[in-house]
Design a protein around this motif. Sequence first.
Motif, PDB file in Angstrom:
ATOM      1  N   SER A 104      14.045  13.571 -25.151  1.00  0.00           N
ATOM      2  CA  SER A 104      15.205  13.835 -24.337  1.00  0.00           C
ATOM      3  C   SER A 104      14.764  14.757 -22.913  1.00  0.00           C
ATOM      4  CB  SER A 104      16.285  14.494 -25.030  1.00  0.00           C
ATOM      5  OG  SER A 104      16.745  14.001 -26.159  1.00  0.00           O
ATOM      6  N   THR A 153      12.032  21.604 -20.279  1.00  0.00           N
ATOM      7  CA  THR A 153      13.029  20.860 -19.985  1.00  0.00           C
ATOM      8  C   THR A 153      13.025  19.454 -21.021  1.00  0.00           C
ATOM      9  OG1 THR A 153      11.475  19.514 -18.329  1.00  0.00           O
ATOM     10  CG2 THR A 153      12.623  21.597 -17.476  1.00  0.00           C
ATOM     11  N   GLU A 207      12.628  17.773 -24.746  1.00  0.00           N
ATOM     12  CA  GLU A 207      12.862  18.076 -26.037  1.00  0.00           C
ATOM     13  C   GLU A 207      12.441  16.784 -26.831  1.00  0.00           C
ATOM     14  OE1 GLU A 207      16.324  20.449 -27.701  1.00  0.00           O
ATOM     15  OE2 GLU A 207      16.913  18.140 -28.012  1.00  0.00           O
ATOM     16  N   LYS A 252      16.283  15.752 -18.856  1.00  0.00           N
ATOM     17  CA  LYS A 252      17.161  15.613 -17.384  1.00  0.00           C
ATOM     18  C   LYS A 252      16.667  15.193 -16.348  1.00  0.00           C
ATOM     19  CE  LYS A 252      20.790  18.936 -19.302  1.00  0.00           C
ATOM     20  NZ  LYS A 252      21.228  20.159 -18.946  1.00  0.00           N
ATOM     21  N   GLN A 302      21.604  14.658 -15.051  1.00  0.00           N
ATOM     22  CA  GLN A 302      22.066  13.982 -16.323  1.00  0.00           C
ATOM     23  C   GLN A 302      20.871  13.734 -17.368  1.00  0.00           C
ATOM     24  OE1 GLN A 302      22.492   9.978 -14.623  1.00  0.00           O
ATOM     25  NE2 GLN A 302      24.777  10.234 -14.246  1.00  0.00           N
ATOM     26  N   LYS A 303      21.411  14.061 -18.769  1.00  0.00           N
ATOM     27  CA  LYS A 303      20.681  14.021 -19.779  1.00  0.00           C
ATOM     28  C   LYS A 303      20.314  12.751 -20.294  1.00  0.00           C
ATOM     29  CE  LYS A 303      19.972  16.067 -24.380  1.00  0.00           C
ATOM     30  NZ  LYS A 303      20.557  17.165 -25.438  1.00  0.00           N
ATOM     31  N   LYS A 304      19.013  12.315 -20.646  1.00  0.00           N
ATOM     32  CA  LYS A 304      18.601  11.055 -20.829  1.00  0.00           C
ATOM     33  C   LYS A 304      17.822  11.099 -22.054  1.00  0.00           C
ATOM     34  CE  LYS A 304      19.081   9.075 -16.321  1.00  0.00           C
ATOM     35  NZ  LYS A 304      18.598   8.345 -15.219  1.00  0.00           N
ATOM     36  N   ARG A 305      17.381   9.847 -22.709  1.00  0.00           N
ATOM     37  CA  ARG A 305      16.579   9.822 -23.988  1.00  0.00           C
ATOM     38  C   ARG A 305      15.991   8.389 -24.085  1.00  0.00           C
ATOM     39  NH1 ARG A 305      19.474   8.700 -29.620  1.00  0.00           N
ATOM     40  NH2 ARG A 305      20.172   6.988 -29.271  1.00  0.00           N
ATOM     41  N   LYS A 360      11.240  22.179 -27.999  1.00  0.00           N
ATOM     42  CA  LYS A 360      11.127  22.190 -26.761  1.00  0.00           C
ATOM     43  C   LYS A 360       9.581  22.611 -26.597  1.00  0.00           C
ATOM     44  CE  LYS A 360      15.634  22.463 -24.966  1.00  0.00           C
ATOM     45  NZ  LYS A 360      16.695  23.285 -24.156  1.00  0.00           N
TER      46      LYS A 360
END
Length: 417
Positions: free
Chosen positions: A92, A178, A180, A94, A98-101, A172
């Motif tokens: 994961s 930043t 994860e 950002k 926006q948070k992305k994975r 993290k």
Amino acid sequence: MVEILPFKALTYNNLKIKHLSQVVSPPYDVISEQQDTLLRSISPYNIINLILPAGSPATDKYLYAATTLNQWIREDILQFESQRCFYLLEESFKTGGQKKRIIGFIGLNKIEEYSTQKVLRHENTLPKAKQDRLNLLESTRANFGLVYTIYRDQTNFIEKIADSCPEQFKFKPSYDPTLEFRLWKLCQPDLIQKIIKLMAAKQVLIADGHHRYETSRIYGQKANQEGWPGQGHEYILTLFVNSYQKDIAIYPTYRLVETEKPLKIEQIIDKISPYFNIKIKTYDGFSIDQFLVDRKNNQIKSFLIYMGNGLTLEADYKNNLLKNDLWQDLDVNILHNVLLDQGLGKSMVKNIDFTHSWQHLKSELDKGKYNMGILLNAPSVSEVETLSRQGYLMPQKSTYFYPKPCTGLVMYKLDSY
């Protein structure tokens, strides 16, 4: 087409290592000096001691890595899993607020010759880097990092598994909070067989880890020629990621150019203006990324050439020279073949270094360390896939898949096959 296997992973013992975040690292070839210092200081068991071992003279560092690895295994810092499993990995991050994975799975991939078209590559490699990784592999007989590959699966089989899995541990990494990571073990026999069957119909493309794959290929050839026992050398530790995921991105790799002699801006314009429409502007904080994205969206092949102290050239490739050929019209090829080789001239280029950071590029140019900094758009995932399947190899440092999986999360000891 691809032959994969689950494996008995070598992992950190959570009874001895309380904070996994302190012992993992980025891939060996992207560790900055600051990260190197941090990782060596934060834990004596950080994986950096194995992937970038200390030692003097240089040949001793590979012996140091092997000795350290064996010591950590004896002391139960590292332990072997009791079952052969695949591992599900979620990254994961950002970007743009926006948070992305990205979801992938880790397993062993059988090493293939490129002629079989089972494993595809997209970049050239350097002999010096391959020799370094070969020395480390011969000494330790272990894969510490992951070869990052992509494949195509419109059913999203692996991603659906991740969505149905219960919450697992996440962390993290100390080197970049930043990011994860989450990890699951997949050890159910029926699920393992389904994954093996899924991948048997796929090609994989090496996104990151060309030197590690090449090293293992050379090592495997040597093992087969000399009749070494076992089959562990026929496989390599691999991350498999479905390229249909929307959050997979390739970031650009900018060029830091040192010329044989300093060139005035008028000289540069004169040399490259036959190929590019040039506009001079002063950098005033405008978004570099947005400028390049806008150009790409408008189908304009464009580069920003930063000269230092705010002075910037906008260089738009003259459309009448485009050949409507994906390979020749690729930004990185226009950069090297046209802007540098034909425009500036091969004899004028003394050295090229690389960076992924606009701020780093700007700092280096403002200090006068280089003569030009060139910013460009990255190729898309689909462009890389298409060209690789056609057999094209891009210049080195053409792609930067982000985020990169951490090193040390799960490892593969060839002797444990």
